[in-house]
Scaffold this active site. Sequence first.
Site: not given
Ligand SMILES: NC(=O)c1ccc[n+]([C@@H]2O[C@H](COP(=O)([O-])OP(=O)(O)OC[C@H]3O[C@@H](n4cnc5c(N)ncnc54)[C@H](OP(=O)(O)O)[C@@H]3O)[C@@H](O)[C@H]2O)c1
Length: 245
Positions: A15, A60, A86, A138, A151, A184
């Site tokens: 996701r 992970v 990621n 981030s 974080y 984002i």
């Molecule tokens: N969205 C933003 O605005 C933003 C901005 C800056 C950086 N980021 C970074 O981008 C990345 C993705 O963020 P997102 O917003 O897409 O987050 P998200 O929608 O919460 O998705 C997180 C993903 O990571 C997986 N995950 C979490 N813990 C895990 C574990 N222990 N082992 C394997 N998979 C795991 C989740 O799947 P399960 O829960 O099923 O394991 C999910 O697929 C992150 O590193 C975040 O810090 C996001």
Amino acid sequence: MRLKGKVALVTGGTRGLGRSIAEAYAAEGASVMVAGRGGDGHPSPVDGVADQVAFHAADVRDAASVDALMAATVARFGGLDIVVANAGVSIPGPVSALTPEQWTDVVTTNLTGVFHCVRSAVPYLEHGDGGRVITMSSVLGSRAVAGAAAYCATKAAVEAFTRSVALELAPRGITVNCLAPGFIDEGMGRALRQNEAVWERYRGKLALGRMGSADEVARAAVFLAAEDSSYVNGHVLEVNGGLAW
Ligand SMILES: NC(=O)c1ccc[n+]([C@@H]2O[C@H](COP(=O)([O-])OP(=O)(O)OC[C@H]3O[C@@H](n4cnc5c(N)ncnc54)[C@H](OP(=O)(O)O)[C@@H]3O)[C@@H](O)[C@H]2O)c1
């Protein structure tokens, strides 16, 4: 078709941003393994390319689970060229309220999880033709905010890890770069926006006057995986539209 014939692994690809990256890679011709902690039989997240995309459950935080993920990817698609580390979590809150368990969860997922993925992937990547590692930081890896110490600390560490490992792996034909998205409108960023009390602290910082889209992050991830970035190494690529911090 900039990734035709390549095999990519995207952790956290079920996701959010990871899913968009997996979709973009598949659209560019790559075979893509997506991973998350979800149960067996998790549906493919990418419509219309079922045979090109597979899911493998992995945590992970657990080195053995990541090793099994790498082996499953190679068994399914015959190699490994691109790893996008990621998967991440965010547990906000002031440091005085953060429990040791919460701290450990954020550090083990966001930092140790990246280490597990890179360590485990190297023996496969170095057998390919120009391996690529993309880590995920981030905007909060380089800008201070109150209430997100765990974080912020992990993302700053991921950037330092990226620069260091890029030097180590260059002689083995592998580049290591980092994406640092801003705010984002997807996943964690969307959740942040929905909390008006928190979001009002950030809204005015957006130079372009809007949040980014997951697709805009995915296109940067394609660049870092494709031949276009063959001489880019140890770089942190900010995808944030400019920020007035
Ligand atoms: N969205 C933003 O605005 C933003 C901005 C800056 C950086 N980021 C970074 O981008 C990345 C993705 O963020 P997102 O917003 O897409 O987050 P998200 O929608 O919460 O998705 C997180 C993903 O990571 C997986 N995950 C979490 N813990 C895990 C574990 N222990 N082992 C394997 N998979 C795991 C989740 O799947 P399960 O829960 O099923 O394991 C999910 O697929 C992150 O590193 C975040 O810090 C996001």
